[in-house]
Design an enzyme around this catalytic site. Structure first.
Site, mmCIF file in Angstrom:
data_model
loop_
_atom_site.group_PDB
_atom_site.id
_atom_site.type_symbol
_atom_site.label_atom_id
_atom_site.label_comp_id
_atom_site.label_asym_id
_atom_site.label_seq_id
_atom_site.Cartn_x
_atom_site.Cartn_y
_atom_site.Cartn_z
ATOM 1 N N SER A 93 0.447 -1.348 -0.053
ATOM 2 C CA SER A 93 -0.217 -0.279 0.015
ATOM 3 C C SER A 93 0.468 0.930 -0.273
ATOM 4 O O SER A 93 2.137 1.822 -0.898
ATOM 5 C CB SER A 93 -0.993 -0.219 1.161
ATOM 6 O OG SER A 93 -1.640 1.102 1.199
ATOM 7 N N ASP A 231 -2.559 6.181 -3.760
ATOM 8 C CA ASP A 231 -1.788 5.397 -2.969
ATOM 9 C C ASP A 231 -0.410 4.364 -3.924
ATOM 10 O O ASP A 231 -1.819 4.041 -4.936
ATOM 11 C CB ASP A 231 -1.452 5.404 -1.156
ATOM 12 C CG ASP A 231 -3.230 4.134 -1.562
ATOM 13 O OD1 ASP A 231 -4.110 3.581 -2.945
ATOM 14 O OD2 ASP A 231 -3.232 3.449 -0.332
ATOM 15 N N ASP A 233 -1.237 1.543 -4.218
ATOM 16 C CA ASP A 233 -2.076 0.337 -4.896
ATOM 17 C C ASP A 233 -3.630 0.380 -5.119
ATOM 18 O O ASP A 233 -4.156 -0.261 -5.592
ATOM 19 C CB ASP A 233 -2.168 -0.868 -3.425
ATOM 20 C CG ASP A 233 -3.362 -0.373 -2.317
ATOM 21 O OD1 ASP A 233 -2.946 0.290 -2.214
ATOM 22 O OD2 ASP A 233 -3.780 -1.070 -1.492
ATOM 23 N N ASP A 235 -6.467 2.352 -3.208
ATOM 24 C CA ASP A 235 -7.563 2.356 -3.089
ATOM 25 C C ASP A 235 -7.816 3.507 -1.697
ATOM 26 O O ASP A 235 -8.358 3.053 -1.157
ATOM 27 C CB ASP A 235 -6.927 1.038 -2.290
ATOM 28 C CG ASP A 235 -6.656 0.615 -0.424
ATOM 29 O OD1 ASP A 235 -5.433 2.173 -1.036
ATOM 30 O OD2 ASP A 235 -6.486 -0.335 -0.070
#
Length: 415
Positions: A93, A231, A233, A235
Protein backbone atom coordinates in the site's frame (compact mmCIF):
# COMPACT_ATOMS: atom_id res chain seq x y z
CA UNK A 1 4.36 -13.55 9.73
CA UNK A 2 0.86 -12.73 10.99
CA UNK A 3 -2.13 -10.80 9.66
CA UNK A 4 -2.37 -7.14 10.69
CA UNK A 5 -5.12 -4.61 10.01
CA UNK A 6 -4.45 -4.73 6.26
CA UNK A 7 -3.12 -8.18 5.42
CA UNK A 8 0.45 -9.29 6.03
CA UNK A 9 3.40 -6.92 5.64
CA UNK A 10 7.13 -7.08 6.15
CA UNK A 11 10.48 -6.38 4.56
CA UNK A 12 10.48 -8.13 1.20
CA UNK A 13 12.68 -11.22 0.88
CA UNK A 14 13.71 -10.94 4.54
CA UNK A 15 10.50 -11.10 6.55
CA UNK A 16 8.08 -11.69 3.67
CA UNK A 17 9.67 -14.43 1.56
CA UNK A 18 8.66 -16.35 -1.57
CA UNK A 19 8.43 -19.60 0.39
CA UNK A 20 6.01 -17.98 2.81
CA UNK A 21 3.95 -16.54 -0.08
CA UNK A 22 3.71 -20.01 -1.65
CA UNK A 23 2.51 -21.55 1.62
CA UNK A 24 0.06 -18.70 2.18
CA UNK A 25 -1.45 -19.29 -1.25
CA UNK A 26 -1.91 -22.97 -0.45
CA UNK A 27 -3.41 -22.28 2.97
CA UNK A 28 -5.80 -19.64 1.60
CA UNK A 29 -6.97 -22.02 -1.14
CA UNK A 30 -7.75 -24.71 1.43
CA UNK A 31 -9.56 -22.45 3.89
CA UNK A 32 -11.51 -20.26 1.46
CA UNK A 33 -12.63 -23.16 -0.72
CA UNK A 34 -13.00 -21.38 -4.07
CA UNK A 35 -12.25 -22.93 -7.45
CA UNK A 36 -10.44 -19.89 -8.88
CA UNK A 37 -8.39 -16.91 -7.76
CA UNK A 38 -7.50 -13.45 -9.06
CA UNK A 39 -3.95 -12.25 -8.29
CA UNK A 40 -2.19 -8.95 -8.96
CA UNK A 41 0.01 -6.39 -7.30
CA UNK A 42 1.82 -3.09 -7.38
CA UNK A 43 5.07 -1.87 -8.95
CA UNK A 44 7.64 -2.79 -6.27
CA UNK A 45 10.74 -4.64 -7.38
CA UNK A 46 9.80 -7.57 -5.15
CA UNK A 47 6.18 -7.86 -6.30
CA UNK A 48 6.70 -10.15 -9.35
CA UNK A 49 8.77 -12.54 -7.21
CA UNK A 50 6.17 -12.77 -4.45
CA UNK A 51 3.28 -12.83 -6.92
CA UNK A 52 4.83 -15.79 -8.75
CA UNK A 53 5.14 -17.71 -5.50
CA UNK A 54 1.60 -16.85 -4.43
CA UNK A 55 0.22 -17.92 -7.83
CA UNK A 56 2.15 -21.18 -7.60
CA UNK A 57 0.69 -21.89 -4.16
CA UNK A 58 -2.87 -21.27 -5.30
CA UNK A 59 -2.43 -23.30 -8.50
CA UNK A 60 -0.81 -26.20 -6.64
CA UNK A 61 -4.09 -26.64 -4.76
CA UNK A 62 -5.97 -26.98 -8.05
CA UNK A 63 -7.31 -23.44 -8.45
CA UNK A 64 -7.61 -21.69 -11.80
CA UNK A 65 -5.55 -18.52 -11.28
CA UNK A 66 -6.24 -15.32 -13.22
CA UNK A 67 -3.03 -13.32 -13.10
CA UNK A 68 -3.56 -9.57 -13.57
CA UNK A 69 0.02 -8.38 -13.07
CA UNK A 70 0.20 -4.69 -12.14
CA UNK A 71 -3.33 -3.74 -11.10
CA UNK A 72 -4.96 -1.67 -8.31
CA UNK A 73 -6.25 -3.46 -5.24
CA UNK A 74 -9.91 -2.53 -5.93
CA UNK A 75 -9.64 -3.96 -9.46
CA UNK A 76 -8.55 -7.30 -8.01
CA UNK A 77 -11.38 -7.23 -5.46
CA UNK A 78 -13.86 -6.37 -8.24
CA UNK A 79 -12.79 -9.25 -10.46
CA UNK A 80 -12.67 -11.66 -7.51
CA UNK A 81 -16.31 -10.85 -6.78
CA UNK A 82 -17.23 -11.06 -10.47
CA UNK A 83 -15.70 -14.53 -10.80
CA UNK A 84 -16.58 -15.77 -7.33
CA UNK A 85 -12.91 -16.43 -6.60
CA UNK A 86 -10.27 -15.57 -4.03
CA UNK A 87 -8.65 -12.17 -4.47
CA UNK A 88 -4.95 -11.86 -3.64
CA UNK A 89 -2.97 -8.61 -3.80
CA UNK A 90 0.80 -8.30 -3.48
CA UNK A 91 1.32 -4.77 -2.17
CA UNK A 92 2.39 -2.83 0.90
CA UNK A 93 0.00 0.00 0.00
CA UNK A 94 1.50 3.34 1.14
CA UNK A 95 4.79 1.89 2.49
CA UNK A 96 8.04 2.52 0.65
CA UNK A 97 9.41 -0.05 -1.79
CA UNK A 98 11.53 -2.17 0.59
CA UNK A 99 8.39 -3.45 2.28
CA UNK A 100 5.78 -5.62 0.65
CA UNK A 101 2.61 -7.35 1.70
CA UNK A 102 -0.20 -9.72 0.79
CA UNK A 103 -3.89 -8.90 1.14
CA UNK A 104 -6.59 -11.49 0.65
CA UNK A 105 -10.22 -11.07 -0.38
CA UNK A 106 -13.05 -13.55 -0.04
CA UNK A 107 -14.97 -14.78 -3.12
CA UNK A 108 -17.43 -11.94 -2.48
CA UNK A 109 -14.63 -9.38 -2.88
CA UNK A 110 -14.51 -8.50 0.84
CA UNK A 111 -11.49 -8.42 3.14
CA UNK A 112 -11.33 -11.39 5.48
CA UNK A 113 -12.67 -11.23 9.04
CA UNK A 114 -10.30 -11.95 11.94
CA UNK A 115 -11.58 -15.48 12.51
CA UNK A 116 -10.93 -16.50 8.90
CA UNK A 117 -7.41 -15.04 9.03
CA UNK A 118 -6.78 -17.11 12.16
CA UNK A 119 -7.97 -20.23 10.31
CA UNK A 120 -5.48 -19.50 7.51
CA UNK A 121 -2.69 -18.99 10.04
CA UNK A 122 -3.55 -22.35 11.63
CA UNK A 123 -3.59 -24.04 8.20
CA UNK A 124 -0.12 -22.65 7.46
CA UNK A 125 1.35 -24.80 10.23
CA UNK A 126 -0.54 -27.91 9.12
CA UNK A 127 0.27 -28.03 5.40
CA UNK A 128 1.22 -31.36 3.89
CA UNK A 129 2.06 -32.06 0.26
CA UNK A 130 -0.39 -30.89 -2.44
CA UNK A 131 -2.70 -33.56 -3.82
CA UNK A 132 -4.24 -33.82 -7.28
CA UNK A 133 -3.61 -31.89 -10.47
CA UNK A 134 -2.45 -28.31 -10.56
CA UNK A 135 -4.75 -25.55 -11.70
CA UNK A 136 -4.50 -23.49 -14.89
CA UNK A 137 -2.86 -20.03 -14.86
CA UNK A 138 -4.46 -17.38 -17.10
CA UNK A 139 -3.09 -13.91 -17.99
CA UNK A 140 -6.05 -11.64 -18.78
CA UNK A 141 -5.60 -8.10 -17.39
CA UNK A 142 -4.26 -6.43 -20.52
CA UNK A 143 -6.84 -8.15 -22.76
CA UNK A 144 -10.23 -8.00 -21.06
CA UNK A 145 -10.12 -7.37 -17.33
CA UNK A 146 -8.58 -3.89 -17.44
CA UNK A 147 -11.31 -2.62 -19.81
CA UNK A 148 -14.05 -4.23 -17.69
CA UNK A 149 -12.73 -2.55 -14.58
CA UNK A 150 -12.55 0.87 -16.29
CA UNK A 151 -16.16 0.44 -17.46
CA UNK A 152 -17.18 -0.45 -13.89
CA UNK A 153 -15.51 2.63 -12.40
CA UNK A 154 -16.72 5.13 -15.00
CA UNK A 155 -20.31 3.84 -14.63
CA UNK A 156 -20.22 5.26 -11.08
CA UNK A 157 -21.18 8.75 -12.35
CA UNK A 158 -24.09 7.38 -14.41
CA UNK A 159 -23.19 8.91 -17.75
CA UNK A 160 -22.46 12.41 -16.45
CA UNK A 161 -19.30 14.14 -17.67
CA UNK A 162 -16.32 15.90 -16.14
CA UNK A 163 -15.92 17.87 -19.37
CA UNK A 164 -14.16 21.21 -18.94
CA UNK A 165 -12.17 20.06 -15.91
CA UNK A 166 -8.39 20.11 -16.10
CA UNK A 167 -7.14 17.82 -13.36
CA UNK A 168 -3.75 16.54 -12.18
CA UNK A 169 -3.59 12.89 -11.10
CA UNK A 170 -0.66 11.66 -8.99
CA UNK A 171 -0.36 7.90 -9.51
CA UNK A 172 2.31 7.48 -6.77
CA UNK A 173 4.39 5.43 -9.24
CA UNK A 174 2.09 2.62 -8.15
CA UNK A 175 -0.46 0.09 -9.29
CA UNK A 176 -2.85 2.59 -10.91
CA UNK A 177 -0.21 4.32 -13.05
CA UNK A 178 -1.80 3.12 -16.31
CA UNK A 179 -5.48 2.75 -15.55
CA UNK A 180 -5.93 6.14 -13.79
CA UNK A 181 -5.60 8.11 -17.00
CA UNK A 182 -8.04 5.74 -18.76
CA UNK A 183 -10.71 6.35 -16.12
CA UNK A 184 -10.63 10.14 -15.93
CA UNK A 185 -10.16 10.66 -19.66
CA UNK A 186 -13.17 8.42 -20.31
CA UNK A 187 -15.12 10.57 -17.87
CA UNK A 188 -14.37 13.64 -19.98
CA UNK A 189 -11.65 15.37 -17.97
CA UNK A 190 -8.41 16.80 -19.33
CA UNK A 191 -5.82 14.76 -17.44
CA UNK A 192 -2.22 15.57 -16.55
CA UNK A 193 -0.70 12.42 -15.07
CA UNK A 194 2.33 12.70 -12.77
CA UNK A 195 4.45 10.14 -10.92
CA UNK A 196 3.50 7.48 -13.42
CA UNK A 197 6.96 6.10 -14.28
CA UNK A 198 7.56 3.30 -11.77
CA UNK A 199 11.08 1.88 -11.61
CA UNK A 200 10.58 -0.70 -8.86
CA UNK A 201 11.92 1.54 -6.10
CA UNK A 202 10.09 4.88 -6.40
CA UNK A 203 6.57 3.81 -5.36
CA UNK A 204 5.17 6.33 -2.80
CA UNK A 205 8.52 8.12 -2.68
CA UNK A 206 7.82 11.85 -2.13
CA UNK A 207 4.54 11.47 -4.00
CA UNK A 208 1.03 10.07 -3.80
CA UNK A 209 -1.59 10.25 -1.07
CA UNK A 210 0.93 10.29 1.77
CA UNK A 211 2.95 13.21 0.33
CA UNK A 212 0.66 15.47 -1.74
CA UNK A 213 2.86 18.60 -1.59
CA UNK A 214 4.31 17.96 -5.05
CA UNK A 215 0.83 17.49 -6.49
CA UNK A 216 -0.27 20.79 -4.93
CA UNK A 217 2.62 22.61 -6.64
CA UNK A 218 1.70 21.18 -10.04
CA UNK A 219 -1.99 22.05 -9.60
CA UNK A 220 -1.05 25.69 -8.92
CA UNK A 221 1.50 25.84 -11.75
CA UNK A 222 -0.95 24.37 -14.27
CA UNK A 223 -3.98 26.35 -13.08
CA UNK A 224 -5.81 23.04 -12.72
CA UNK A 225 -9.33 22.58 -11.38
CA UNK A 226 -8.17 20.01 -8.83
CA UNK A 227 -5.57 17.37 -8.05
CA UNK A 228 -6.10 13.74 -7.07
CA UNK A 229 -3.41 11.72 -5.26
CA UNK A 230 -3.61 7.93 -5.14
CA UNK A 231 -1.53 5.63 -2.95
CA UNK A 232 0.68 2.77 -4.11
CA UNK A 233 -2.10 0.21 -4.54
CA UNK A 234 -4.83 2.63 -5.63
CA UNK A 235 -7.37 2.05 -2.87
CA UNK A 236 -7.25 5.51 -1.28
CA UNK A 237 -7.38 9.12 -2.42
CA UNK A 238 -6.36 12.52 -1.10
CA UNK A 239 -7.48 15.55 -3.11
CA UNK A 240 -5.98 19.01 -3.64
CA UNK A 241 -8.14 22.03 -4.46
CA UNK A 242 -7.43 24.76 -6.99
CA UNK A 243 -5.33 26.72 -4.47
CA UNK A 244 -3.16 23.74 -3.52
CA UNK A 245 -4.98 23.11 -0.23
CA UNK A 246 -5.10 19.44 0.75
CA UNK A 247 -8.59 17.92 1.02
CA UNK A 248 -8.33 14.82 3.22
CA UNK A 249 -10.64 11.85 3.63
CA UNK A 250 -12.76 13.59 6.28
CA UNK A 251 -13.62 16.41 3.88
CA UNK A 252 -14.26 14.00 1.02
CA UNK A 253 -16.63 11.99 3.22
CA UNK A 254 -18.41 15.13 4.41
CA UNK A 255 -18.93 16.40 0.85
CA UNK A 256 -20.19 13.04 -0.38
CA UNK A 257 -22.38 12.31 2.66
CA UNK A 258 -24.28 15.59 2.37
CA UNK A 259 -24.71 15.15 -1.40
CA UNK A 260 -25.88 11.55 -1.07
CA UNK A 261 -28.36 12.46 1.67
CA UNK A 262 -29.81 15.23 -0.48
CA UNK A 263 -30.32 12.75 -3.33
CA UNK A 264 -31.79 10.02 -1.12
CA UNK A 265 -28.76 7.75 -1.58
CA UNK A 266 -27.38 7.78 1.99
CA UNK A 267 -29.05 4.76 3.54
CA UNK A 268 -30.50 5.52 7.00
CA UNK A 269 -28.81 8.93 6.75
CA UNK A 270 -25.72 7.33 8.29
CA UNK A 271 -21.99 7.41 7.56
CA UNK A 272 -19.32 5.13 9.07
CA UNK A 273 -15.95 6.54 10.20
CA UNK A 274 -13.07 5.61 12.52
CA UNK A 275 -11.87 6.98 15.85
CA UNK A 276 -9.29 9.07 13.96
CA UNK A 277 -11.96 11.13 12.19
CA UNK A 278 -11.82 14.83 13.07
CA UNK A 279 -14.33 16.13 15.62
CA UNK A 280 -15.22 18.84 13.12
CA UNK A 281 -16.62 16.13 10.84
CA UNK A 282 -18.91 14.87 13.59
CA UNK A 283 -20.16 18.38 14.31
CA UNK A 284 -20.82 19.00 10.61
CA UNK A 285 -22.74 15.74 10.24
CA UNK A 286 -24.86 16.53 13.29
CA UNK A 287 -25.78 19.87 11.73
CA UNK A 288 -26.60 18.15 8.42
CA UNK A 289 -28.83 15.51 10.02
CA UNK A 290 -26.41 12.63 9.35
CA UNK A 291 -25.77 9.95 11.98
CA UNK A 292 -22.16 8.84 12.56
CA UNK A 293 -21.13 5.26 13.39
CA UNK A 294 -17.58 4.91 14.73
CA UNK A 295 -15.17 1.95 14.35
CA UNK A 296 -11.57 1.06 15.11
CA UNK A 297 -8.93 2.28 12.63
CA UNK A 298 -8.77 0.23 9.43
CA UNK A 299 -10.94 0.17 6.32
CA UNK A 300 -11.80 -3.48 6.99
CA UNK A 301 -13.57 -2.41 10.21
CA UNK A 302 -15.38 0.33 8.34
CA UNK A 303 -16.52 -2.27 5.82
CA UNK A 304 -17.72 -4.64 8.55
CA UNK A 305 -19.84 -1.83 10.04
CA UNK A 306 -21.21 -0.99 6.58
CA UNK A 307 -22.21 -4.60 6.09
CA UNK A 308 -23.79 -4.98 9.54
CA UNK A 309 -25.87 -1.83 9.21
CA UNK A 310 -26.41 -2.08 5.45
CA UNK A 311 -25.12 1.49 5.18
CA UNK A 312 -23.91 3.00 1.91
CA UNK A 313 -20.92 5.24 2.80
CA UNK A 314 -17.92 5.02 5.10
CA UNK A 315 -14.23 5.76 5.25
CA UNK A 316 -11.12 7.09 6.92
CA UNK A 317 -9.31 10.40 7.22
CA UNK A 318 -6.39 8.77 5.36
CA UNK A 319 -8.46 8.63 2.17
CA UNK A 320 -9.95 5.13 2.22
CA UNK A 321 -13.55 5.79 1.17
CA UNK A 322 -16.01 2.96 0.54
CA UNK A 323 -19.13 3.53 -1.54
CA UNK A 324 -20.68 0.27 -0.44
CA UNK A 325 -23.39 0.17 -3.10
CA UNK A 326 -20.62 0.36 -5.70
CA UNK A 327 -17.57 -1.44 -4.31
CA UNK A 328 -16.53 -3.91 -1.63
CA UNK A 329 -13.38 -2.00 -0.72
CA UNK A 330 -11.91 1.48 -0.91
CA UNK A 331 -11.24 2.61 -4.48
CA UNK A 332 -9.29 5.81 -5.11
CA UNK A 333 -10.51 6.09 -8.70
CA UNK A 334 -14.18 5.71 -7.74
CA UNK A 335 -13.69 8.21 -4.92
CA UNK A 336 -12.07 10.74 -7.23
CA UNK A 337 -14.83 10.42 -9.81
CA UNK A 338 -17.61 10.78 -7.26
CA UNK A 339 -15.94 13.79 -5.64
CA UNK A 340 -15.42 15.63 -8.92
CA UNK A 341 -18.97 14.77 -10.01
CA UNK A 342 -20.34 16.42 -6.86
CA UNK A 343 -18.22 19.51 -7.53
CA UNK A 344 -19.36 19.63 -11.17
CA UNK A 345 -23.02 19.44 -10.18
CA UNK A 346 -22.53 22.15 -7.54
CA UNK A 347 -21.29 24.57 -10.20
CA UNK A 348 -18.56 25.83 -7.89
CA UNK A 349 -14.97 25.01 -6.95
CA UNK A 350 -13.63 22.16 -4.84
CA UNK A 351 -12.09 24.52 -2.28
CA UNK A 352 -15.38 26.30 -1.57
CA UNK A 353 -17.30 23.03 -1.33
CA UNK A 354 -14.74 21.58 1.10
CA UNK A 355 -14.88 24.69 3.29
CA UNK A 356 -18.67 24.50 3.41
CA UNK A 357 -18.69 20.79 4.23
CA UNK A 358 -16.94 20.99 7.64
CA UNK A 359 -14.60 23.02 9.81
CA UNK A 360 -11.51 20.99 10.65
CA UNK A 361 -10.55 21.32 14.32
CA UNK A 362 -6.84 21.38 15.25
CA UNK A 363 -5.50 17.85 15.23
CA UNK A 364 -1.88 16.71 15.49
CA UNK A 365 -0.65 13.20 14.71
CA UNK A 366 2.87 12.10 15.68
CA UNK A 367 4.21 8.69 14.62
CA UNK A 368 6.78 7.22 17.02
CA UNK A 369 8.91 4.43 15.54
CA UNK A 370 9.41 1.43 17.82
CA UNK A 371 11.46 -1.75 17.60
CA UNK A 372 8.45 -4.06 17.37
CA UNK A 373 4.66 -4.02 17.02
CA UNK A 374 3.18 -2.90 20.36
CA UNK A 375 -0.56 -3.66 20.53
CA UNK A 376 -0.42 -3.25 24.32
CA UNK A 377 0.89 0.33 24.23
CA UNK A 378 -2.37 2.09 25.18
CA UNK A 379 -2.77 -0.19 28.20
CA UNK A 380 0.84 0.35 29.30
CA UNK A 381 0.45 4.13 29.09
CA UNK A 382 -3.13 4.32 30.41
CA UNK A 383 -2.26 6.39 33.49
CA UNK A 384 -0.20 8.91 31.52
CA UNK A 385 -2.86 9.19 28.82
CA UNK A 386 -5.57 9.78 31.43
CA UNK A 387 -3.48 12.46 33.16
CA UNK A 388 -2.84 14.31 29.89
CA UNK A 389 -6.50 13.98 28.95
CA UNK A 390 -7.65 15.57 32.22
CA UNK A 391 -5.46 18.57 31.44
CA UNK A 392 -7.65 19.25 28.40
CA UNK A 393 -10.69 19.64 30.71
CA UNK A 394 -13.11 18.09 28.24
CA UNK A 395 -12.15 20.37 25.35
CA UNK A 396 -10.16 17.77 23.43
CA UNK A 397 -9.14 14.14 23.22
CA UNK A 398 -6.02 11.99 23.07
CA UNK A 399 -5.75 8.75 21.14
CA UNK A 400 -2.72 6.44 21.39
CA UNK A 401 -2.64 3.28 19.31
CA UNK A 402 -0.22 0.97 17.58
CA UNK A 403 -0.11 0.80 13.80
CA UNK A 404 -1.42 -2.42 12.33
CA UNK A 405 0.87 -2.18 9.29
CA UNK A 406 4.17 -0.68 10.50
CA UNK A 407 6.29 -0.67 13.72
CA UNK A 408 4.85 2.68 14.78
CA UNK A 409 2.91 4.03 17.74
CA UNK A 410 0.50 6.76 16.60
CA UNK A 411 -0.25 9.58 19.04
CA UNK A 412 -3.14 11.86 18.08
CA UNK A 413 -4.26 14.93 20.02
CA UNK A 414 -7.30 17.02 19.04
CA UNK A 415 -8.90 20.05 20.66
Amino acid sequence: MRFGTDGIRGVANTELTPSFALDLGRAAARVLGATCAVVGGDTRRSTPMLEAALVAGLASEGLEVHRLGVAPTPAIAYHAARLGGIGAVVSASHNLYADNGIKLFSPSGNKLPDEVERMIEAELSALGEPAGESGVIVDSWAINDRAAYVDHVVATIEGRSLGGMKIVVDAANGAAFEVASDVFTRAGAEVLLINATPDGTNINRECGATEPAGLARVVIEQGAFAGLALDGDGDRLIAVDETGRVIDGDHVLAICAVDMRARGLLRDDTVVVTVMTNLGFRLAMAAAGVEVVETAVGDRYVLEALQRGRYSLGGEQSGHVIFHDRASTGDGLVTGLVLLDVVARSGGALGALAAESMTQLPQVLVNVRVSRQMPEIAELLAAEIDEAGRALEGTGRILVRTSGTEPLVRVMVEA
